[in-house]
Design a protein around this motif. Sequence first.
Motif, mmCIF file in Angstrom:
data_model
loop_
_atom_site.group_PDB
_atom_site.id
_atom_site.type_symbol
_atom_site.label_atom_id
_atom_site.label_comp_id
_atom_site.label_asym_id
_atom_site.label_seq_id
_atom_site.Cartn_x
_atom_site.Cartn_y
_atom_site.Cartn_z
ATOM 1 N N VAL A 1 0.838 -1.201 0.000
ATOM 2 C CA VAL A 1 0.000 0.000 0.000
ATOM 3 C C VAL A 1 0.873 1.252 0.000
ATOM 4 O O VAL A 1 0.563 2.237 -0.681
ATOM 5 N N THR A 2 1.976 1.221 0.727
ATOM 6 C CA THR A 2 2.895 2.360 0.724
ATOM 7 C C THR A 2 3.378 2.666 -0.681
ATOM 8 O O THR A 2 3.515 3.836 -1.078
ATOM 9 N N ALA A 3 3.630 1.627 -1.470
ATOM 10 C CA ALA A 3 4.121 1.811 -2.835
ATOM 11 C C ALA A 3 3.123 2.568 -3.713
ATOM 12 O O ALA A 3 3.515 3.189 -4.709
ATOM 13 N N LEU A 4 1.850 2.548 -3.349
ATOM 14 C CA LEU A 4 0.836 3.261 -4.127
ATOM 15 C C LEU A 4 0.999 4.775 -4.001
ATOM 16 O O LEU A 4 0.452 5.528 -4.814
ATOM 17 N N PHE A 5 1.734 5.216 -2.989
ATOM 18 C CA PHE A 5 1.948 6.649 -2.773
ATOM 19 C C PHE A 5 3.207 7.162 -3.474
ATOM 20 O O PHE A 5 3.648 8.281 -3.196
#
Length: 268
Positions: free
Chosen positions: A223-227
């Motif tokens: 999910v962090t990678a989506l930012f």
Amino acid sequence: MDRPDWAPGDIDLARPSAARVYDYYLGGSHNFAVDRELAEQAIALWPDLPLIMRANRAFLRRAVRFCLDSGIRQFLDLGSGIPTVGNVHEVARAVDPDARVVYVDSDPVAVIHSRAILDGDERTAVVHGDLRDPAAVLSSAEARRLLDPDEPVALLMVAVLHFVPDADDPAGIVSRYAKEMAPGSCLVLSHATHEGQPQHAGPHQRLYARTSTPLRMRSHAEVTALFDGFELVDPGLVLLTQWRPDPTDEPDEHPERFSGYAGVGRKP
């Protein structure tokens, strides 16, 4: 099965919809027996689900207020679902009556009800579209009328990207929207996770495989990678109830039971 007079003729009443199941979790009335059946099965497997959905909704409200405090006055809500009390335009208008909101959803029931509720409101619009096609969404007549590409916008992707499979490249989708956003824009995102409640996650994903929108829970790192391309604001990517709780909120001693991550990123 009798078709309600508000349901479009091309809606399959025999197949549950994630948007209508979510409406049921929130206490709404725009759902069918098949949606309620799936929701009750899910709750039997995971009794905290309605609580999690309400926590997600509360995060949305807090994040919208944060964006308003940051000076943003236009909102693009992707996968907006069926309007219920406390939706984006209501929260935004409480701060600035001139705030503009574009809702986007692929579910025709959600779109029809959104348009009926917002009929006559010139500062809101509803797009029947697929968030996986940013070019089509952003070039729609509704988005071009209400969203100024030269001004910061809040891109809301709340509890929606877990319905986008890896094959459709959710990070790439976010990136394509980000390219069209002015500096100072914000990405508001929440996402289901299997971390914290793995005993519930597997059965829940298998249950949602029966719907037109299967569920793909992701890890904190995923999910962090989506930012990518955004700077996460404090407190970063955290569990739903941990993102800037209101001062009046009771401290939650077991935030891990809210199996979703939430965060807001700002485009530099």
